[in-house]
Design a protein around this motif. Structure first.
Motif, PDB file in Angstrom:
ATOM      1  N   LEU A  21       7.925  -8.869  -6.319  1.00 52.24           N
ATOM      2  CA  LEU A  21       6.468  -8.694  -6.142  1.00 52.24           C
ATOM      3  C   LEU A  21       5.939  -9.525  -4.978  1.00 52.24           C
ATOM      4  O   LEU A  21       4.815  -9.351  -4.532  1.00 52.24           O
ATOM      5  CB  LEU A  21       5.740  -9.136  -7.425  1.00 52.24           C
ATOM      6  N   LYS A  58       3.179  -4.724 -12.723  1.00 48.59           N
ATOM      7  CA  LYS A  58       3.745  -3.638 -11.898  1.00 48.59           C
ATOM      8  C   LYS A  58       3.178  -2.306 -12.378  1.00 48.59           C
ATOM      9  O   LYS A  58       2.738  -1.460 -11.588  1.00 48.59           O
ATOM     10  CB  LYS A  58       5.280  -3.644 -12.048  1.00 48.59           C
ATOM     11  N   ASP A 112      -2.710  -5.072  -6.905  1.00 44.08           N
ATOM     12  CA  ASP A 112      -1.967  -5.716  -5.815  1.00 44.08           C
ATOM     13  C   ASP A 112      -2.425  -7.159  -5.621  1.00 44.08           C
ATOM     14  O   ASP A 112      -2.193  -7.768  -4.587  1.00 44.08           O
ATOM     15  CB  ASP A 112      -2.137  -4.914  -4.503  1.00 44.08           C
ATOM     16  N   MET A 166       2.348   0.862  -8.724  1.00 45.12           N
ATOM     17  CA  MET A 166       3.528   0.909  -7.847  1.00 45.12           C
ATOM     18  C   MET A 166       4.634   1.709  -8.510  1.00 45.12           C
ATOM     19  O   MET A 166       5.340   2.434  -7.860  1.00 45.12           O
ATOM     20  CB  MET A 166       4.052  -0.554  -7.660  1.00 45.12           C
ATOM     21  N   SER A 167       4.804   1.552  -9.800  1.00 45.99           N
ATOM     22  CA  SER A 167       5.945   2.311 -10.353  1.00 45.99           C
ATOM     23  C   SER A 167       5.380   3.278 -11.402  1.00 45.99           C
ATOM     24  O   SER A 167       4.537   2.901 -12.217  1.00 45.99           O
ATOM     25  CB  SER A 167       6.899   1.304 -11.016  1.00 45.99           C
ATOM     26  N   GLY A 199       6.119  -9.821  -1.776  1.00 49.09           N
ATOM     27  CA  GLY A 199       5.479  -9.229  -0.606  1.00 49.09           C
ATOM     28  C   GLY A 199       4.252  -8.422  -1.007  1.00 49.09           C
ATOM     29  O   GLY A 199       3.179  -8.545  -0.433  1.00 49.09           O
ATOM     30  N   LYS A 200       4.377  -7.687  -2.124  1.00 48.95           N
ATOM     31  CA  LYS A 200       3.355  -6.675  -2.419  1.00 48.95           C
ATOM     32  C   LYS A 200       2.121  -7.280  -3.070  1.00 48.95           C
ATOM     33  O   LYS A 200       0.993  -6.843  -2.845  1.00 48.95           O
ATOM     34  CB  LYS A 200       3.959  -5.607  -3.365  1.00 48.95           C
ATOM     35  N   VAL A 201       2.318  -8.312  -3.940  1.00 47.83           N
ATOM     36  CA  VAL A 201       1.159  -8.778  -4.731  1.00 47.83           C
ATOM     37  C   VAL A 201       0.777 -10.182  -4.261  1.00 47.83           C
ATOM     38  O   VAL A 201       1.633 -11.032  -4.089  1.00 47.83           O
ATOM     39  CB  VAL A 201       1.544  -8.802  -6.237  1.00 47.83           C
ATOM     40  N   LYS A 202      -0.537 -10.398  -4.033  1.00 47.87           N
ATOM     41  CA  LYS A 202      -1.013 -11.729  -3.588  1.00 47.87           C
ATOM     42  C   LYS A 202      -1.431 -12.528  -4.818  1.00 47.87           C
ATOM     43  O   LYS A 202      -2.097 -12.014  -5.719  1.00 47.87           O
ATOM     44  CB  LYS A 202      -2.242 -11.544  -2.685  1.00 47.87           C
ATOM     45  N   ASP A 208      -7.298  -9.783   4.262  1.00 54.12           N
ATOM     46  CA  ASP A 208      -6.143  -9.228   3.522  1.00 54.12           C
ATOM     47  C   ASP A 208      -6.285  -9.476   2.019  1.00 54.12           C
ATOM     48  O   ASP A 208      -5.508  -8.983   1.210  1.00 54.12           O
ATOM     49  CB  ASP A 208      -4.841  -9.843   4.054  1.00 54.12           C
ATOM     50  N   ARG A 226      -8.539  -5.998  -2.618  1.00 56.01           N
ATOM     51  CA  ARG A 226      -7.397  -5.817  -3.550  1.00 56.01           C
ATOM     52  C   ARG A 226      -7.948  -5.751  -4.980  1.00 56.01           C
ATOM     53  O   ARG A 226      -9.024  -6.278  -5.262  1.00 56.01           O
ATOM     54  CB  ARG A 226      -6.450  -7.029  -3.448  1.00 56.01           C
TER      55      ARG A 226
END
Lengths: 332, 292, 404, 248
Positions: free
Chosen positions: C246, C218, C223, B1-2, C248-251, C161, C165
């Motif tokens: 994080l 990150k 994800d 992501m970054s 929202g982005k990472v489960k 979903d 990942r």
């Protein structure tokens, strides 16, 4: 007239008769106890008290006699315990004496360079450096998962048989055998240390404790003697370490943690610095209190804290001091 | 992501925040040691008390910034009570005994925290604007951590001003070097020591409410932070403020980098660093007992 | 004045030495309870104690005599747990040991079980080394790591979903964490689930500040995170991950069920954590709902899986003692083999072959709780159930004492 | 033949302050040399450098023509350089006897013996009793050093320094804070010592210095301004100025 050549004012040679009787009663009582009561809990509790007593006594050699405060002296107990355990697991599961020797030798080999660095400092810097080294050993033992078993500690240590000059004494897994073995070793170490403390070497250590700079000015190589004092304390601690793993069959990072280290320090201070039997009494008291209070209530930390604060404030010199205090009472 | 730039920003900000936290906790310990010659093992527990009191104040509806002022004062009062009851009689005794006394104090405070607030971790309700994240150079960084950094810099500035400019500050600093001389000038030393100890406790409380939300507020936070602050003040030099600043930065950066790259052995590196520095500079980087 | 203090002090010490000889009332059956009441897992330990106490209260008597629980604090430290077990067995003459949270403590006790010579029923030890470890060592409680891994992998595969990942594996640095991490990675690779770091990260248990680990996640671009933490650290990690944006982005997929009390403290940051667990209070069948209310009314704590495991484990133990007809260790152990109990999360059967329980499990996701009598803000919603047959490892006869 | 101990332009710097400024000082095998000078003249610093308590910035210290600059203190003591301290530095909690015995033991050797009891070191104990009698302290042998009267503590301070049979003894203001009668007692003791070994005395008590010293060196601001016999120093203009300021 006093015989001028041999008497030293203020020091009686050998023990005071009353003390001798007391020691004989104590030792015979301890020797007979396991056969009389047979309750395995008290046997293992007393074994633990004796082992920590030996460790506290070794710390007293540092603190009470050389004036060096060590925060994590239990690290050297841990190193020796791990060494003995690993030796028994990997090298040879039957040779008992070789394992103990390996543990003690390994600890001294580790303690020497650490000691060499330690004696370059003094006072509080020395104490905090022992904290640094102690925490380093604790973290190494904790992180080296595949050798030391990490946070779960050393598992699967076999219990070898103990035999002396061919005579089979017993299996080291049996608490009774370990109890007697510990009793003999701790008593031997007590009298050996007492002898060393009263030797010229012990006098040099005491001079360093009293006034380090003046000791240098009368010709004592302060660093060398501090290092020797350190090695002696670590040797005794390593013996306690070997006994510890034989008694418990297990050693883990929590045995070498900073809090356990401060616990040993408390045993010495509550027992009374500068008298070899003080720390032994301190160990008995501290282990009993920790065990007793923690069963009594969930919030045992509050009471342990209060007991410690109370004792430090009102019993400044510990039990040994208390004994001296009572002796003075009787004299008045 | 970054991207890599984002990672670099992440690491630098993380190490700055960690250094700031170490600094603000270690400064309190240094003040109690430097000015009143007490090595307070209970300092970590007071830090935890500060965090918990802050939590309770915010939970009872108080604004975060108001709690930021009140919580340290409460810890200061607790420090005053402790100083008057158990620390003052210990003045004449050797350092080993005060160490063990404060060790008992740590047990007592940790136990009481568990008794009053229970075991579960607590979280402080931060004011709205502090909760989101701020996009900086390709990575988004929590606003609260930046706020913490700002607060710590402000506090350090205020402390420096207090110690260098105000009359009390000068008395405190002078008494750390030659206590006898200061008492000859008609300053009541027991007040000075009391003031120094309370100031140390206020700093611990302040550190608690600022750094608490960053890490976690649970009964064990005190013990962990105590050992890290020991490492910082020893490397920086016992009793030296400037040394603590440098040491906090050093340890913060080394620990963050180690945790990022060689995660498992991070803490071993920190302790080796401390042992090496102490071996060659037994008094730490700037430690000469003088308090500046 | 000073002399007065020292004399009164020595009397006080003397009294302490004499006080602890217990007076034996009518002969109750004593059971030793070993739970962590201080240290990192104190909250889990407390809930386990409540579960066992509730079972003892409801069971009432065993072999006609009252049940006496003796609780000891293990502090999640193996040496302390071993000496407390010795105290319970030798000094207080307990007939069985129950409880224990953490594999390290469980394995240390298992090593000393021959000396103690009493049956040991663990309710919160998830290490796979317990399968057929020792004839006196049993498990009836939280799912083992392999069962959890099977559940989690099935859950991930079942959810579109979650399926494609890449997962970053982060565990607590002790034997349970390692075991959970390795089991998941092995199974995930077999089922085509992408893993970012196969030599998974091991974080010290006392970690408070997760920022450097979160920056690594990150930076890795993964994800999904598969985390194996002690229950009350899960919401803490989730909260800090949310702080870093994080959520929202990472489960997050957890190898252990997060404690409800800790989830409540975490608030909205703890939404969206997946994980397989034996039970959550969202399971609605008559026994479960009835049990939840009884638990809530007695202890005023949100009913958690730690409490329900220990309750079921204790019931299995008490029933086994009744079935054995005596308090002899060998008899109880024999009775424990194959015993089963119909509790809030279905029948829990202790396999006769490898002494470990088999029971159904549920896949859960944490989200905002509907209104509930416990005042919980966040709860674990049940998405799917997996029957025991699907989860449990096949039962083989493996009485190999020297293992692990 | 150069003297027993001499320094060649010895200097020592603390930050900007030049505490000792290339001092050349010479002492022969016996006799009493005194060092006098106003406060802050660098007398104690000079002794500290020579006896290894602090390191010298530059210059050399020779003892029996062997360079001993910056050697560790305990080796210097073994060679025979010993000193006392301005502020008493005794082994407080040890008995008077033990204070002397340990000093004697350190000199004679035997500290390395771990197993034999310290009572067994017969020669050390015999010498200690002899020294105690010589100094009149044998009655207080069992008392801890901290319980001694101040004057006796000063005597013990000198005795500990003497216990190592030094070749050269530095006395740092031994009579500080003493009553006239005690000063007299100490002065005779020092005179008696100076007969067989070389003694360097740092002192403020002018008439005592003038009365018993063989040579006097005057220090001011770290450098030697004059040397000579007591008579030369008494009527030396520079010395009087250094002490009494310009107006004299």
């Amino acid at each position: 007239m006093m015989n001028r050549t041999t008497t030293i004012p203020g020091i009686r040679s050998g023990f005071h008769p009353v003390k001798i009787v007391f020691i004989i009663i104590l030792l015979s009582g301890l020797a007979v106890f396991p056969f009389v009561s047979g309750n395995r809990f008290y046997i293992s509790l007393i074994t633990e008290m004796m082992i920590y007593g030996l460790l506290a006594m070794s710390l007293d050699v540092l603190l009470g006699y050389t004036g060096l405060l060590s925060f994590m002296h239990n690290a050297y107990l841990g190193i020796s315990a791990y060494a003995v355990g690993l030796f028994l697991i990997h090298v040879s599961p039957t040779s008992f004496w070789l394992a103990c020797l390996a543990g003690i030798a390994f600890t001294c080999v580790v303690a020497l360079p650490v000691g060499w660095v330690q004696v370059r400092t003094g006072g509080l810097a020395f104490a905090l450096l022992t904290l640094a080294f102690g925490m380093m050993f604790h973290t190494i033992v904790w992180k080296w998962y595949d050798v030391t078993g990490g946070d779960d500690g050393l598992m699967g240590m076999p219990n070898p048989d103990i035999s002396l000059f061919g005579i089979y004494i017993g299996n080291s897994g049996d608490p009774l055998v370990i109890y007697m073995f510990t009793l003999i070793i701790v008593t031997f170490c007590f009298f050996l240390t007492r002898r060393i403390i009263n030797s010229p070497f012990g006098a040099a250590l005491e001079a360093i404790r009293e006034n380090e700079s003046r000791a240098a000015f009368i010709g004592i190589n302060v660093r060398k003697y501090k290092l020797l004092g350190w090695m002696m304390a670590c040797l005794l601690a390593s013996i306690a370490g070997a006994l510890f793993i034989l008694y418990k069959g297990y050693v883990g990072p929590s045995t070498m943690s900073a809090f356990a280290g401060a616990g040993v320090l408390m045993m010495v201070l509550l027992g009374g610095m500068g008298s070899l039997w003080g720390p032994l009494a301190g160990a008995v008291f501290f282990i009993y209190i920790q065990d007793y209070i923690s069963t009594m209530t969930e919030h045992w930390e509050i009471f342990l804290g209060l007991v410690v604060i109370f004792l430090v404030l009102f019993m400044p010199t510990g039990f040994a001091g208390l004994a001296g205090h009572i002796r003075r009472l009787r004299k008045e | 992501m970054s991207g890599t730039l984002g990672i670099i920003v992440d690491i630098t900000l993380n190490s700055l925040v960690l250094s700031g936290v170490f600094l603000i906790v270690a400064i309190g310990l240094n003040i109690t040691y430097g000015l009143s010659r007490i090595m307070n093992m209970g300092h970590g527990a007071l830090y935890a008390v500060g965090a918990y009191v802050g939590f309770s104040l915010v939970a009872s509806g108080l604004n975060f910034f108001a709690a930021l002022l009140i919580a340290p004062l409460i810890v200061g009062v607790i420090g005053l009570i402790i100083e008057r009851t158990i620390i003052a009689p210990m003045r004449k005794r050797s350092m080993a005994y005060t160490l063990i006394l404060t060790y008992g104090l740590m047990f007592f405070l940790d136990g009481s925290i568990k008794y009053i607030w229970g075991n579960k971790p607590r979280f402080i309700e931060l004011p709205g604007f502090m909760q989101g994240t701020l996009p900086i150079l390709g990575t988004d960084y929590p606003v609260f951590r930046l706020m913490t950094l700002l607060l710590i810099i402000l506090i350090m500035g205020a402390l420096m001003l207090f110690l260098n400019k105000t009359k009390i500050g000068i008395i405190l600093r002078a008494s750390s070097t030659i206590p006898e001389m200061v008492s000859c000038l008609g300053v009541n030393m027991s007040y000075v020591h009391m003031g120094a100890f309370v100031l140390g406790c206020v700093m611990a409380g302040l550190a608690g409410i600022i750094a608490g939300p960053l890490t976690t507020i649970d009964p064990l936070m005190g013990g962990e932070m105590l050992i890290s602050s020991f490492v910082v003040i020893v490397i920086g030099g016992l009793g030296s403020l400037r040394g603590a600043v440098i040491a906090a930065l050093l340890v913060g950066v080394v620990q963050t980098l180690a945790e990022f790259f060689i995660t498992d052995l991070a803490m071993v590196i920190v302790y080796i660093l401390m042992a090496v520095i102490l071996a060659f500079m037994p008094r730490g980087l700037l430690g000469e007992g003088k308090f500046e | 004045m000073k002399r007065l203090i020292t004399i009164s002090l020595s009397i006080m010490i003397a009294v302490m030495f004499l006080a602890p000889c217990p007076v034996c009332a009518k002969k109750p059956v004593k059971i030793g309870v070993l739970v962590p009441l201080t240290g990192i897992a104190a909250q889990g330990g407390l809930e386990m104690k409540y579960g066992i106490e509730m079972a003892a209260q409801e069971k009432g008597t065993v072999l006609g005599s009252p049940i006496k629980l003796l609780v000891e604090d293990t502090q999640v430290k193996p040496p302390i747990a071993v000496s407390k077990a010795e105290k319970l067995v030798y000094k207080d003459d307990c007939k069985a040991l129950i409880g224990v949270l953490s594999s390290g403590v469980g394995l240390a006790l298992a090593k000393n079980i021959d000396k103690l010579n009493v049956p040991f029923l663990s309710t919160h030890v998830m290490t796979t080394k317990f399968y057929g470890l020792h004839p006196m060592v049993f498990r009836s409680g939280q799912l083992a790591n392999d069962q959890t891994a099977v559940g989690n992998v099935k859950g991930i595969l079942a959810r579109p979903d979650l399926k494609n990942r890449t997962y970053y594996v982060l565990v607590h640095d002790y034997s349970w964490g390692h075991d959970a991490g390795e089991r998941f990675i092995a199974l995930a690779k077999k089922n085509g689930i992408k893993i970012y770091n196969e030599n998974y990260d091991k974080a010290p248990i006392k970690t408070k500040d997760w920022s450097s680990y979160i920056s690594k996640i990150k930076a890795s671009g993964a994800d999904g995170v598969y985390m194996a933490f002690i229950t009350n650290v899960i919401p803490v990690f989730a909260k800090q991950a949310a702080d870093f944006g994080l959520q929202g982005k990472v489960k997050l997929v957890s190898a252990a069920a997060p404690g409800p009390l800790e989830l409540a403290a975490g608030g909205t940051a703890c939404h969206g954590i997946f994980g397989v667990s034996d039970w959550s209070w969202d399971v609605n069948n008559p026994t479960s709902d009835d049990w939840e209310m009884r638990f809530w009314n007695t202890y005023k704590t949100i009913p958690s899986d730690a409490a329900v495991h220990s309750y079921v484990g204790a019931m299995n133990l008490f029933n086994a003692i009744d079935k054995a007809g005596s308090t002899d260790a060998k008899a109880i152990a024999a009775a424990l083999k194959g015993i089963s109990y119909d509790g809030p999360y279905g029948t829990v059967r202790i396999s006769a072959k490898d002494n470990c329980m088999r029971n159904d499990a549920v896949l859960t996701e944490t989200m905002a709780a509907p209104d509930n009598p416990f005042g919980a803000k966040v709860y674990m919603k049940v998405l799917d159930t997996f029957p025991a047959a699907e989860l449990g490892p096949p039962e083989q006869e493996t009485h190999d004492d020297t293992k692990g | 033949m150069k003297g027993l101990l001499c320094t060649q332009n010895l200097c020592c710097q603390f930050g900007g302050v030049m505490a000792t400024h290339d001092v050349c000082f010479n002492v022969d095998h016996n006799g009493l040399t005194s060092i006098i000078g106003p406060n802050g003249a660098g007398k104690t610093t000079f002794i500290n450098i020579v006896t290894g308590k602090i390191g010298a910035s530059s210059g050399k210290v020779l003892f029996k023509d062997k360079d001993i600059t910056n050697t560790p203190t305990h080796e210097l003591v073994k060679m025979g350089i010993s000193r006392t301290f301005q502020i008493n530095s005794l082994f407080e909690n040890l008995s008077v006897f033990e204070n002397l015995r340990i000093a004697r033991q350190a000199k004679v050797g035997g500290s390395f013996r771990i197993f034999s009891l310290k009572q067994k070191l017969k020669p050390v104990i015999k010498d200690t009793w002899a020294m105690l009698e010589r100094l009149g302290l044998e009655k207080m042998a069992a008392l801890p050093a901290k319980n001694l009267a101040y004057g006796d503590q000063r005597v013990l301070e000198v005795a500990i320094a003497m216990a190592g049979d030094p070749k050269i003894l530095f006395l740092d203001e031994p009579t500080a804070g003493m009553s006239p009668s005690e000063t007299h007692h100490i002065a005779d003791l020092i005179k008696d010592l100076a007969s067989d070994i070389s003694v360097v005395l740092v002192e403020h008590d002018m008439d005592m210095v003038m009365r018993i010293s063989d040579r006097i060196t005057v220090l001011q601001d770290g450098c030697i301004i004059s040397e000579g016999t007591p008579q030369e120093i008494r009527n030396n203009q520079q010395v009087r100025e250094a002490y009494l300021g310009k107006a004299a």
